[in-house]
Design a protein around this motif. Structure first.
Motif: not given
Ligand SMILES: O=C(O)C(=O)Cc1ccccc1
Length: 310
Positions: A215, A219, A248, A251, A254-255, A257-259, A261-262
């Protein structure tokens, strides 16, 4: 809110020296605590605005008491970090000679930095761990131990003298300290920031760690620390403490961390804060395609496709 910072004491720790390099420390009351846990508990209890504690050492890696406190319990956030170069002095009661020394004491994180020196100079001395290097000096003053490894500056505070100075097995040994407070909005990005998180895997499968790291990698985010800590749920059960370059509000972060979290069972955000190893704006350029502009342009293109405007 009390205008005070708790720190790993007693007076005369490296922690105190590092804390005093922060401009904001000059306007706060600095209160020594006997352990990392008690300093952090003071913050959790609202007795102190923030706590300043060691977290990582360039010779031994993570300071596990601090990592474990940040991993578990009521969430806390890292606001700032400080790097300090460390060399030790051997502090003794006035008049003590090297041949008199039967016991030596210091914080456990000091041991790997003085091990070779001890092997050469005091091979038979018994090691006694202390809550901090300054606490070891205090215990020498009290007569409990014969010598302490601590900062030379602690000698005067505890009525001791430095039998030897500049002790360091590894050149350029540094310790990293953090200012930790209750969860709050991260400080604005400086152009040289770091983000700390703790990750718990959802399940155990081949490549599970690679999936988490992917993740960040996909990026263009560089990692600065990866330390596994046992979750306490049995052999083989670990969570991962990670420091990653960036903020954070970037972008790409943030992306990432979004990944995470999923795909993770749990993610604990420990903060985004300015890096102490380089100045504001000095972070390396990111990989092509991972700037904020690239993320926004790509999101814009997807939106246009969804809209039939491609
Ligand atoms: O701050 C201190 O003096 C400590 O005891 C923590 C520590 C331990 C080893 C190196 C630097 C700081």
């Amino acid at each position: 809110m009390p205008a005070s910072y708790a720190y790993l004491g007693p007076e005369g720790t490296f922690t105190e020296v590092a804390l005093r390099t922060l401009p904001e420390a000059a306007t706060r009351e600095l209160i020594p605590y006997v352990s990392v846990q008690s300093a952090l508990d003071a913050v959790r209890a609202g007795e102190a605005e923030a706590a300043f504690v060691p977290i990582e050492n360039s010779v031994e890696g993570g300071i596990t008491t601090t990592l474990d406190e940040l991993v578990a319990g009521e969430p806390l956030t890292i606001y700032r970090e400080v790097l300090l170069s460390i060399t030790f002095a051997l502090l003794v009661r006035p008049g003590t000679k090297l041949t008199d020394i039967k016991t030596v004491s210091a914080h456990p994180a000091a041991q790997p930095q003085v091990r070779n020196w001890l092997r050469t100079n005091l091979p038979d001395a018994v090691w006694e761990s202390a809550a901090s290097n300054a606490d070891a000096a205090r215990l020498v003053q009290e007569g409990r131990y014969d010598a302490a490894f601590a900062g030379e500056f602690a000698a005067a505070r505890y009525g001791l003298e430095a039998l030897e100075t500049g002790i360091h097995d590894a050149e350029n040994a540094q310790t990293r300290f953090v200012l930790v407070g209750r969860p709050a909005r991260p400080a604005a990005p400086t152009g040289a920031d770091k983000t700390s998180v703790v990750l718990w895997q959802r399940d155990d499968h081949p490549g599970a760690l690679r999936d988490l790291l992917g993740e960040f990698a996909s990026r263009g985010i560089n990692l600065m620390l990866l330390q596994s800590r046992p979750t306490g749920a049995g052999i083989g059960n670990y969570c991962f403490c990670i420091d990653a370059e960036g903020h954070i509000s970037d972008r790409r972060m943030a992306e990432a961390l979004t990944g995470l979290k999923r795909i993770c069972l749990q993610v604990r955000f420990l903060g985004s804060y300015p890096r102490a190893d380089i100045g504001p704006g000095e972070a390396r350029p990111t990989l092509p395609g991972t700037s904020d502009e690239a993320f926004m342009a790509a999101a814009d293109w997807v939106a246009r496709c969804q809209d039939g405007r491609f």
